[in-house]
Design an enzyme around this catalytic site. Structure first.
Site, PDB file in Angstrom:
ATOM      1  N   LYS A 111      -4.074  -4.089  -9.115  1.00 43.10           N
ATOM      2  CA  LYS A 111      -3.813  -2.536  -8.626  1.00 43.10           C
ATOM      3  C   LYS A 111      -4.903  -1.796  -8.678  1.00 43.10           C
ATOM      4  O   LYS A 111      -5.737  -1.659  -9.631  1.00 43.10           O
ATOM      5  CB  LYS A 111      -2.793  -2.022  -9.878  1.00 43.10           C
ATOM      6  N   ASP A 163       9.435   6.825 -15.436  1.00 41.62           N
ATOM      7  CA  ASP A 163       9.583   6.605 -13.801  1.00 41.62           C
ATOM      8  C   ASP A 163      10.224   5.192 -13.559  1.00 41.62           C
ATOM      9  O   ASP A 163       9.589   4.371 -12.968  1.00 41.62           O
ATOM     10  CB  ASP A 163       8.382   6.691 -13.240  1.00 41.62           C
ATOM     11  N   GLN A 174       0.763  -1.243   0.111  1.00 35.30           N
ATOM     12  CA  GLN A 174      -0.148   0.033   0.025  1.00 35.30           C
ATOM     13  C   GLN A 174       0.801   1.351   0.084  1.00 35.30           C
ATOM     14  O   GLN A 174       1.739   1.163   0.489  1.00 35.30           O
ATOM     15  CB  GLN A 174      -0.946   0.064   1.305  1.00 35.30           C
TER      16      GLN A 174
END
Length: 566
Positions: free
Chosen positions: A302, A403, A279
């Site tokens: 997800k 990313d 989380q």
């Protein structure tokens, strides 16, 4: 029948009219003269309201000496919007002929003299009126356009009874100058720099008492007379109250769902939440099982906010990571495996959540990094080759990852050791329609992504390009292998960007700082030197980059077919 004319507005009148039917003004009473009476209107007993002259049959002429003083206030004539015209009369508006027409002393009335029209400026009268009133009075444009005129060109207007009446009508009380609050009103103030007559310019009011109210002032750059330039109020709250501030949208951390809850994707397939795996503030990962599927299959769900970045990832997966496209790519390059996740389901839940379902991809590399402080060079080179395969595929489909870091790399620790590059929330379409985007700083939100590993382009707010992904991978490889980067201890984004800019042109100094007294990896040095020299829109040499890394991996006794050993 003889007719007369109103001395105020010039309207033709019948002889028995005492008031003008057009302007409503009273017709002045006639004055008897000592000379011969002039019958200006039959049936009125010689009454005349004009000075006149009569013809004598003997050849002489006599003129009446009695005259009537008439108010010199010129009549108002409505012209263009925002201006008033006054008719200025220097002589009596009507004349009587001094030449006989017949032998019975009948007087001939000629047509009225055409008045000379003069346009007056509103500025001085408005200034004097506003200076005398305290506080300033809000006025509607109706009172501006029909009543104020101040001075004639070159000399002021005479203060007589008529014009005093005009001034009182225009500026006497505030109620006459206000428009009903239900309609749009204008708040006007004169400007001492207004070169054009009768023009008003409206500017946003900072204290507008009602919705839709405008504040007006004469424009100093008005192109034409009588024009209004209005703009809505930037602070126009309703019902006279202060403008309520907009509540800032606060993004709260996602609330976890209860285990056992079922989610239905767009195809109608149901997924039951089995266990919460991890989380963060914006994402949750669950182990899920298909309600109607086989019990042996394992999937990961997800979960993110409905309007969060997970929608960007869903868009990327539907556009660039279709299973058919991936299979075609692998067949063309004769590859057995390509580490790009395959989305098997997606949908919305409870109007607040968006979810994506993937096959189980193993554990994230970040969990391994927490157990193993540093990764050996053989593992680093293996990871570099497999991630470069994925980057080459997504770059060929017009996207960049944007990313790359350990939390977005997944590894299956079995005999095959498959490596996946996931986490496409910051994916960017750098080449839409085959046209590379231009380099523009501050075109996007700066510093987006994992601060320690994003490229200098992302720090500056430019859209990431192919070199951005390759440079981010270089920072990751150094960090995973050596455990540090020159900016690892920094927390300020601008300082981190400054350090990355400092080492961009000095790869040797970067490697020296990271490796210290240890031997520098020749493969990493070659890779960093190549990717740091790339231009923003330059196409990387993926084949050459992978060849150098795979060659170094073979020299160390490893291969891509062998499982990873940490």
């Amino acid at each position: 029948m003889s007719f007369s004319f109103c001395p105020h507005c010039g309207t033709k009148l019948q002889p028995d009219f005492r008031f003008c039917p057009s302007c409503g003004e009273k017709i002045p009473c006639p004055v008897d003269s000592p000379g011969p009476a002039v019958d200006a209107a039959p049936g009125r007993g010689g009454d005349s309201m004009f000075s006149s002259s009569t013809h004598n049959p003997n050849g002489g002429s006599s003129s009446t000496s009695g005259t009537v003083e008439i108010s010199t206030r010129p009549p108002l004539r409505k012209t263009t919007r925002g201006s008033v015209r006054l008719v200025h009369e220097e002589t009596s508006p009507f004349t009587v002929a001094s030449t006989p027409v017949s032998d019975d002393n009948t007087v001939l009335y000629t047509s009225p003299v055409k008045p000379r029209k003069v346009t007056w400026n509103l500025r001085e009268e408005m200034e004097s009126a506003l200076e005398s009133s305290s506080p300033p009075v809000s006025r509607s444009p109706r009172s501006v356009m029909g009543k104020e005129k101040a001075s004639k060109r070159g000399h002021p207007l005479k203060q007589q009874d008529g014009e005093q009446k005009l001034t009182d009508r225009t500026f006497s009380n505030e109620e006459d100058m206000l428009v009903d609050s239900s309609s749009t009103s204008l708040q006007c103030s004169p400007s001492s720099r207004s070169p054009s007559r009768g023009q008003l310019q409206c500017s946003p009011s900072s204290r507008s008492p009602s919705r839709g109210q405008l504040q007006c002032s004469p424009s100093s750059r008005s192109p034409s007379r009588g024009q209004l330039q209005c703009s809505p109020s930037s602070r126009s709250p309703s019902r006279g109250k202060g403008k309520a501030k907009k509540n800032k949208r606060i993004v709260n951390a996602l609330e976890p769902l209860q285990e056992g809850e079922e989610l239905t994707d767009t195809t109608g397939r149901k997924w039951r939440l089995m266990k919460l795996l991890s989380q963060s503030a914006t994402e949750l990962f669950y182990e899920v099982a298909s309600v109607s599927g086989s019990k042996g299959s394992s999937h990961v769900l997800k979960l993110g906010a409905k309007d969060g970045r997970i929608f960007n990832e869903q868009n990327f997966l539907q556009r660039a990571a279709k299973p058919s496209s991936v299979d075609k790519w692998k067949k063309r390059l004769k590859m057995d495996f390509l580490g790009i996740p395959s989305c098997v389901g997606f949908g919305l839940h409870a109007d607040n959540y968006r979810f994506l379902v993937f096959p189980n991809m193993g554990q994230p590399l970040q969990s391994t990094m927490e157990e193993e402080d540093l990764l050996p060079e053989k593992v680093i080179l293996h990871l570099a080759c497999t991630i470069l395969d994925v980057l080459e595929y997504i770059h060929s489909n017009e996207y960049v990852h944007g990313d790359i870091h350990a939390e977005n790399v997944y590894i299956t620790l079995d005999e095959h050791s498959q490596v996946y590059l996931a986490g496409y929330c910051h994916a960017f379409r750098y080449c839409p329609g085959g046209q590379h985007v231009e380099y523009r700083e501050a075109s996007r939100t700066p510093h987006e992504g994992a601060m320690e590993f994003i490229s200098l382009d992302s720090h500056k707010g430019a859209g990431p390009s192919r070199r951005s992904d390759l440079q981010s991978l270089a920072y990751c490889l150094l960090r995973w292998h050596t455990g540090t980067l020159p900016w690892t201890a920094l927390t300020n984004a601008d300082q981190i960007a400054k350090e990355k800019h400092r080492y961009m042109d000095d790869v040797s100094a970067l490697l020296s700082h990271c490796f210290g007294k240890k031997r520098v990896s020749a493969a990493l040095q070659t890779y960093l030197t190549s990717v740091m020299a790339l231009d923003y829109s330059e196409t990387p040499d993926y084949t050459g980059l992978k060849a150098g890394i795979s060659g170094a991996l073979l020299q160390l006794g490893g291969s891509l077919e062998q499982p990873l050993h940490f």
